[in-house]
Motif scaffolding. Structure first.
Motif, PDB file in Angstrom:
ATOM      1  N   GLU A 157       0.877  -1.182  -0.074  1.00 33.28           N
ATOM      2  CA  GLU A 157       0.012  -0.033   0.017  1.00 33.28           C
ATOM      3  C   GLU A 157       0.933   1.382  -0.114  1.00 33.28           C
ATOM      4  O   GLU A 157       0.556   2.479  -0.587  1.00 33.28           O
ATOM      5  CB  GLU A 157      -0.859   0.035   1.273  1.00 33.28           C
ATOM      6  CG  GLU A 157      -1.804  -0.977   1.321  1.00 33.28           C
ATOM      7  CD  GLU A 157      -1.252  -2.428   1.727  1.00 33.28           C
ATOM      8  OE1 GLU A 157      -0.492  -2.307   2.724  1.00 33.28           O
ATOM      9  OE2 GLU A 157      -1.543  -3.342   1.248  1.00 33.28           O
ATOM     10  N   LYS A 158       2.161   1.001   0.563  1.00 36.38           N
ATOM     11  CA  LYS A 158       2.852   2.373   0.622  1.00 36.38           C
ATOM     12  C   LYS A 158       3.794   2.543  -0.563  1.00 36.38           C
ATOM     13  O   LYS A 158       4.772   3.511  -0.616  1.00 36.38           O
ATOM     14  CB  LYS A 158       3.875   2.109   1.821  1.00 36.38           C
ATOM     15  CG  LYS A 158       2.926   2.182   3.238  1.00 36.38           C
ATOM     16  CD  LYS A 158       2.502   3.576   3.615  1.00 36.38           C
ATOM     17  CE  LYS A 158       1.812   3.473   4.912  1.00 36.38           C
ATOM     18  NZ  LYS A 158       0.871   4.683   5.254  1.00 36.38           N
ATOM     19  N   LYS A 196       6.313   8.297  -5.065  1.00 38.01           N
ATOM     20  CA  LYS A 196       5.953   9.953  -5.394  1.00 38.01           C
ATOM     21  C   LYS A 196       6.991  10.749  -4.726  1.00 38.01           C
ATOM     22  O   LYS A 196       7.342  11.825  -5.045  1.00 38.01           O
ATOM     23  CB  LYS A 196       4.462  10.192  -4.741  1.00 38.01           C
ATOM     24  CG  LYS A 196       3.565   9.603  -5.706  1.00 38.01           C
ATOM     25  CD  LYS A 196       2.362  10.432  -5.265  1.00 38.01           C
ATOM     26  CE  LYS A 196       1.008   9.945  -6.233  1.00 38.01           C
ATOM     27  NZ  LYS A 196       0.351   8.959  -5.711  1.00 38.01           N
ATOM     28  N   VAL A 197       7.600  10.359  -3.549  1.00 35.27           N
ATOM     29  CA  VAL A 197       8.714  11.185  -2.938  1.00 35.27           C
ATOM     30  C   VAL A 197      10.144  10.495  -3.260  1.00 35.27           C
ATOM     31  O   VAL A 197      11.235  11.323  -2.921  1.00 35.27           O
ATOM     32  CB  VAL A 197       8.603  10.848  -1.294  1.00 35.27           C
ATOM     33  CG1 VAL A 197       7.313  11.888  -1.084  1.00 35.27           C
ATOM     34  CG2 VAL A 197       8.825   9.823  -0.814  1.00 35.27           C
ATOM     35  N   GLU A 225       3.232   3.161  -3.900  1.00 36.72           N
ATOM     36  CA  GLU A 225       3.050   4.393  -4.575  1.00 36.72           C
ATOM     37  C   GLU A 225       3.418   5.560  -3.917  1.00 36.72           C
ATOM     38  O   GLU A 225       4.065   6.335  -4.607  1.00 36.72           O
ATOM     39  CB  GLU A 225       1.646   4.298  -5.101  1.00 36.72           C
ATOM     40  CG  GLU A 225       1.313   3.291  -6.181  1.00 36.72           C
ATOM     41  CD  GLU A 225       2.276   3.519  -7.373  1.00 36.72           C
ATOM     42  OE1 GLU A 225       2.605   4.309  -7.856  1.00 36.72           O
ATOM     43  OE2 GLU A 225       2.801   2.357  -7.848  1.00 36.72           O
ATOM     44  N   PRO A 226       2.817   5.861  -2.891  1.00 34.75           N
ATOM     45  CA  PRO A 226       3.412   6.963  -1.821  1.00 34.75           C
ATOM     46  C   PRO A 226       4.923   7.444  -1.896  1.00 34.75           C
ATOM     47  O   PRO A 226       5.467   8.162  -1.954  1.00 34.75           O
ATOM     48  CB  PRO A 226       2.811   7.001  -0.692  1.00 34.75           C
ATOM     49  CG  PRO A 226       1.427   5.947  -0.862  1.00 34.75           C
ATOM     50  CD  PRO A 226       2.069   4.928  -1.920  1.00 34.75           C
TER      51      PRO A 226
END
Length: 137
Positions: free
Chosen positions: A99-100, A106-107, A102-103
């Motif tokens: 779940e983490k 992004k960073v 993709e986030p």
């Protein structure tokens, strides 16, 4: 009077313990500076060989079963050992949950300009991005 002495002593004591906590990170910065060219070389190799587009380096002072050792503090007389890994291994081992992912992406900073370092200290672990110096390589 005793209470005032205690209160006035607190900021100094707080400052001293703050400095002690920062010292491992100061030594880490020195080591990352020293290791930068080698880390960048391995990062490029990981991407060029198609192993991963997201290299992650693990900085630690103990033993870690993740990635492969590329710079050993014992051999190099430094404070930190660096191991090379990938986003895929971090997801596979559950360090970054699916779940983490993709986030995290992004960073994630450009691996040509920054090393992504997973720093492990006794208090815990965290990701940092350390810039490569311009005009190198």
């Amino acid at each position: 009077m005793d209470r005032e002495e205690l209160l006035s002593a607190t900021p100094e004591d707080g400052g001293a313990s703050q400095q002690k906590q920062e010292s491992p990170l100061i030594s880490l910065e020195k080591d990352l500076e020293f290791y930068a060219d080698a880390i960048k070389e391995v990062s490029i190799e990981i991407m060029v060989e198609g192993i991963s587009a997201y290299p992650i380096f693990i900085a630690h002072q103990h033993e870690v079963n993740l990635g492969e050792v590329i710079l050993n503090k014992e051999e190099l007389n430094t404070n930190w050992t660096i191991q090379a890994s990938t986003l895929e291994e971090f997801v596979e081992k559950g360090i970054i949950s699916k779940e983490k992912r993709e986030p995290f992406l992004k960073v994630y900073k450009k691996p040509e300009d920054f090393m992504c370092v997973f720093v492990i200290v006794p208090e815990g672990a965290n990701f940092i991005y350390y810039p490569y110096k311009k005009g190198r390589g």
